[in-house]
Design a protein around this motif. Sequence first.
Motif, PDB file in Angstrom:
ATOM      1  N   ALA A 151     -39.195   6.767 -21.908  1.00  0.00           N
ATOM      2  CA  ALA A 151     -38.304   7.654 -22.621  1.00  0.00           C
ATOM      3  C   ALA A 151     -38.785   8.991 -22.317  1.00  0.00           C
ATOM      4  O   ALA A 151     -38.217  10.094 -22.852  1.00  0.00           O
ATOM      5  N   THR A 152     -39.751   9.369 -21.451  1.00  0.00           N
ATOM      6  CA  THR A 152     -40.088  10.642 -21.095  1.00  0.00           C
ATOM      7  C   THR A 152     -39.377  10.791 -19.738  1.00  0.00           C
ATOM      8  O   THR A 152     -39.631  12.025 -19.050  1.00  0.00           O
ATOM      9  N   GLY A 153     -38.333   9.907 -19.372  1.00  0.00           N
ATOM     10  CA  GLY A 153     -37.984  10.175 -17.689  1.00  0.00           C
ATOM     11  C   GLY A 153     -36.601  10.608 -17.587  1.00  0.00           C
ATOM     12  O   GLY A 153     -35.822  10.619 -18.756  1.00  0.00           O
ATOM     13  N   HIS A 154     -36.153  10.697 -16.464  1.00  0.00           N
ATOM     14  CA  HIS A 154     -34.773  10.851 -16.270  1.00  0.00           C
ATOM     15  C   HIS A 154     -34.222   9.832 -15.346  1.00  0.00           C
ATOM     16  O   HIS A 154     -34.821   9.135 -14.367  1.00  0.00           O
ATOM     17  N   GLN A 155     -33.054   9.605 -15.308  1.00  0.00           N
ATOM     18  CA  GLN A 155     -32.230   8.281 -14.546  1.00  0.00           C
ATOM     19  C   GLN A 155     -31.222   8.685 -13.759  1.00  0.00           C
ATOM     20  O   GLN A 155     -30.568   9.681 -14.550  1.00  0.00           O
ATOM     21  N   TYR A 156     -30.925   8.287 -12.750  1.00  0.00           N
ATOM     22  CA  TYR A 156     -29.632   8.814 -12.250  1.00  0.00           C
ATOM     23  C   TYR A 156     -28.642   8.085 -12.652  1.00  0.00           C
ATOM     24  O   TYR A 156     -28.460   6.965 -13.251  1.00  0.00           O
ATOM     25  N   ARG A 157     -27.367   8.984 -12.906  1.00  0.00           N
ATOM     26  CA  ARG A 157     -25.881   8.293 -13.418  1.00  0.00           C
ATOM     27  C   ARG A 157     -24.727   8.750 -12.505  1.00  0.00           C
ATOM     28  O   ARG A 157     -24.869  10.018 -11.976  1.00  0.00           O
ATOM     29  N   PRO A 158     -23.919   7.919 -12.408  1.00  0.00           N
ATOM     30  CA  PRO A 158     -22.678   8.363 -11.676  1.00  0.00           C
ATOM     31  C   PRO A 158     -21.547   8.995 -12.309  1.00  0.00           C
ATOM     32  O   PRO A 158     -20.385   8.624 -12.264  1.00  0.00           O
ATOM     33  N   ASN A 159     -22.351  10.025 -13.168  1.00  0.00           N
ATOM     34  CA  ASN A 159     -21.271  10.943 -14.018  1.00  0.00           C
ATOM     35  C   ASN A 159     -21.516  12.316 -13.218  1.00  0.00           C
ATOM     36  O   ASN A 159     -22.492  12.928 -13.553  1.00  0.00           O
ATOM     37  N   THR A 160     -20.507  12.905 -12.697  1.00  0.00           N
ATOM     38  CA  THR A 160     -20.601  14.155 -12.049  1.00  0.00           C
ATOM     39  C   THR A 160     -19.545  15.066 -12.534  1.00  0.00           C
ATOM     40  O   THR A 160     -18.455  14.577 -12.736  1.00  0.00           O
ATOM     41  N   PRO A 161     -19.533  16.355 -12.399  1.00  0.00           N
ATOM     42  CA  PRO A 161     -18.530  17.018 -12.884  1.00  0.00           C
ATOM     43  C   PRO A 161     -17.051  17.192 -11.881  1.00  0.00           C
ATOM     44  O   PRO A 161     -16.085  17.116 -12.399  1.00  0.00           O
ATOM     45  N   GLN A 162     -17.504  17.052 -10.703  1.00  0.00           N
ATOM     46  CA  GLN A 162     -16.612  16.732  -9.558  1.00  0.00           C
ATOM     47  C   GLN A 162     -16.887  16.168  -8.564  1.00  0.00           C
ATOM     48  O   GLN A 162     -18.500  16.087  -8.175  1.00  0.00           O
ATOM     49  N   THR A 163     -16.094  15.396  -7.732  1.00  0.00           N
ATOM     50  CA  THR A 163     -16.949  14.553  -6.733  1.00  0.00           C
ATOM     51  C   THR A 163     -17.138  15.045  -5.397  1.00  0.00           C
ATOM     52  O   THR A 163     -17.648  14.638  -4.501  1.00  0.00           O
ATOM     53  N   THR A 164     -16.802  16.458  -5.413  1.00  0.00           N
ATOM     54  CA  THR A 164     -16.961  17.248  -4.281  1.00  0.00           C
ATOM     55  C   THR A 164     -17.617  18.621  -4.471  1.00  0.00           C
ATOM     56  O   THR A 164     -17.105  19.398  -5.578  1.00  0.00           O
ATOM     57  N   VAL A 165     -18.621  19.142  -3.916  1.00  0.00           N
ATOM     58  CA  VAL A 165     -19.249  20.326  -4.132  1.00  0.00           C
ATOM     59  C   VAL A 165     -18.231  21.277  -3.185  1.00  0.00           C
ATOM     60  O   VAL A 165     -18.372  21.328  -1.990  1.00  0.00           O
ATOM     61  N   LEU A 166     -17.535  22.156  -4.044  1.00  0.00           N
ATOM     62  CA  LEU A 166     -16.203  22.571  -3.396  1.00  0.00           C
ATOM     63  C   LEU A 166     -16.812  23.591  -2.459  1.00  0.00           C
ATOM     64  O   LEU A 166     -15.952  24.113  -1.380  1.00  0.00           O
ATOM     65  N   GLN A 167     -17.850  24.739  -2.420  1.00  0.00           N
ATOM     66  CA  GLN A 167     -18.032  25.614  -1.476  1.00  0.00           C
ATOM     67  C   GLN A 167     -18.679  24.889  -0.364  1.00  0.00           C
ATOM     68  O   GLN A 167     -18.343  25.604   0.758  1.00  0.00           O
ATOM     69  N   SER A 168     -19.239  23.662  -0.242  1.00  0.00           N
ATOM     70  CA  SER A 168     -19.861  23.234   0.817  1.00  0.00           C
ATOM     71  C   SER A 168     -18.999  21.965   1.455  1.00  0.00           C
ATOM     72  O   SER A 168     -19.378  21.754   2.582  1.00  0.00           O
ATOM     73  N   GLY A 169     -18.345  21.328   0.540  1.00  0.00           N
ATOM     74  CA  GLY A 169     -17.796  20.230   0.930  1.00  0.00           C
ATOM     75  C   GLY A 169     -18.257  18.773   0.747  1.00  0.00           C
ATOM     76  O   GLY A 169     -18.070  17.833   1.179  1.00  0.00           O
ATOM     77  N   LEU A 170     -19.675  18.981   0.436  1.00  0.00           N
ATOM     78  CA  LEU A 170     -20.542  18.069   0.220  1.00  0.00           C
ATOM     79  C   LEU A 170     -19.947  16.878  -0.847  1.00  0.00           C
ATOM     80  O   LEU A 170     -19.733  17.281  -1.951  1.00  0.00           O
ATOM     81  N   SER A 171     -20.285  15.482  -0.577  1.00  0.00           N
ATOM     82  CA  SER A 171     -20.142  14.771  -1.824  1.00  0.00           C
ATOM     83  C   SER A 171     -20.952  14.810  -2.745  1.00  0.00           C
ATOM     84  O   SER A 171     -22.201  15.036  -2.770  1.00  0.00           O
ATOM     85  N   ASN A 172     -20.409  14.655  -4.101  1.00  0.00           N
ATOM     86  CA  ASN A 172     -21.243  14.653  -5.294  1.00  0.00           C
ATOM     87  C   ASN A 172     -20.989  13.415  -6.072  1.00  0.00           C
ATOM     88  O   ASN A 172     -20.173  13.184  -6.685  1.00  0.00           O
ATOM     89  N   ASN A 173     -21.831  12.511  -5.938  1.00  0.00           N
ATOM     90  CA  ASN A 173     -21.825  11.158  -6.726  1.00  0.00           C
ATOM     91  C   ASN A 173     -22.760  10.807  -7.960  1.00  0.00           C
ATOM     92  O   ASN A 173     -22.420  10.066  -8.439  1.00  0.00           O
TER      93      ASN A 173
END
Length: 546
Positions: A86-108
């Motif tokens: 309960a003190t940790g963070h987990q990875y989730r496939p919930n992102t604001p946008q699928t690409t970081v627009l400035q760099s063009g990198l995928s955001n998953n």
Amino acid sequence: MFGQRRYFRAGRIAAASLAIAAGAVAAPLHAATVAYWRFEGDGVTTPTDGAFVRDTNGRTAVQPDGIPVIDVSGNGNTLYTWDNNATGHQYRPNTPQTTVLQSGLSNNWSIQNNGNFPASFTWSQQSNPSGVNVQTWAPAAWTIEASVNTTTLGGWRTFVGRDGNDVNPNEAGLAPFYFQKIGADLPDTAFNDVDHVRIQFVDAAGIPHAAIDPNPMTTNQWYHYSATSDGNTLKLFKDQLDGAGYQMVASTDISASANRAMINPGVDVNGDSWGWTVGRGRYGTSDNPNDNHADRWFGYIDEVRFSDVALDPTQFLFKPQPNMVLTVNKNTGAVAIKNTSAAPITFDYYQIESADPDGPGGTPGGALSVAGWNSLSDQNIGGTLAADFNGVGGVNAADLAVWKAAFGVNANGDANKDGKTDGADFLLWQQQFGQTAGEGDSWDESAGSSNTTLAELFLNGSTTLAPGAQLNIGNAFNTAIFGAGQNGNLTFKYGVKGDPALSGGGVSYVTTGPIVAVPEPSSLLLAAGAVVIACGMRTGGRRKSH
């Protein structure tokens, strides 16, 4: 209609002139990224839904379990979490946008709290940063960005914080930095502050400064927040993904303080530098780094980046890549304006800046060369007086002398833009002999052009660049300031015809390629239809003397 257009363009150049006079210079694009946590895996292991961030068994030792959040800046400021419970963070496939627009990198992937006590943090004593150690970072100017999504309203909730205490003489428990959602109404604002985002930092003089978003957050909604300080003004920007992009929602004048740099909170009871946190804050007077944890964020966090300058909004992570790029050869100093988009761009203004806030002998800056600049005005780009070979704004006997010297030799007397000087160009000279151009009927250089600012305006017309086309503007970059082969601090903005706002352009430093100095006057840039010119009435503006 024409009167309205003229008024708009006059307003644009007036605003630009005020910016030049006031020394208002945008942040450099070569800014160093001090820390950048993308939550996309560690380069070896790709996250899966529910995988934990690497834990530390209650901040006792880094464990083999979970995936560390690497610092993609290359500085080595890895993020860890308290434990895989309960003190940790987990990875989730919930992102604001699928690409970081400035760099063009995928955001998953993003991270989310697993329970009610999330705590992720830097721990330099374990990660041993090879570059800038963010735990001792105390910049005079900075930008911190984060994308957040809250699943709970009410309560104090910090998404980026910095541990420490005794940084403010009037409130010993105050931590040095909070990027948070407010949990109570504050007396200094005209609105109820609950669920509004606040940026607050304590400067090196011990004075806290804050800027507050006047509108509250809602649940299950992504926001991109960016906070900047240039040493004089603290600003808060928000993009709520409604199509409007980043908007400045709050600003605070901090110039009255004697030292506006971010404070270094020193060391904890163990003699270790205090860490930064993602997903919780701190409030209390204990010197033990395991105490006084508070203000935990419930929801998602993504794309957290620290930069060592106050970035211009055009440089924020989720600002789309610019369509116009200033290409700079850092060996020769040659500069070109290039359309990198798939559509033509019609523009009537541009400005290039190189900040030099502390003058000669200080931090490098002022790297523009007026003498080396081969402006669009110098080149008679967009001019209807094609036989104005010497670019003085009229066609006369001096232009005939240019034609004679260029006949059969080069294109300096080329009026019909066929790449050579011949009899057809002489006929055009005869037709235009005695004609003069009016003010604003071509590209005009700004009277404020200097080693910190180069700017031009086409008041009564415009120039259209085809996709992939470029305009060379000479050796406008002084390589001696930063050293040959080194990036500079140039920024680039341009005005699209019909749009009262300036657009942010990119700056790309290169060492090889087609960027070469162009002799003046020149018609080579118009060869093969690479540049399409859309003119107003006539041409011939002020040009610098050489």
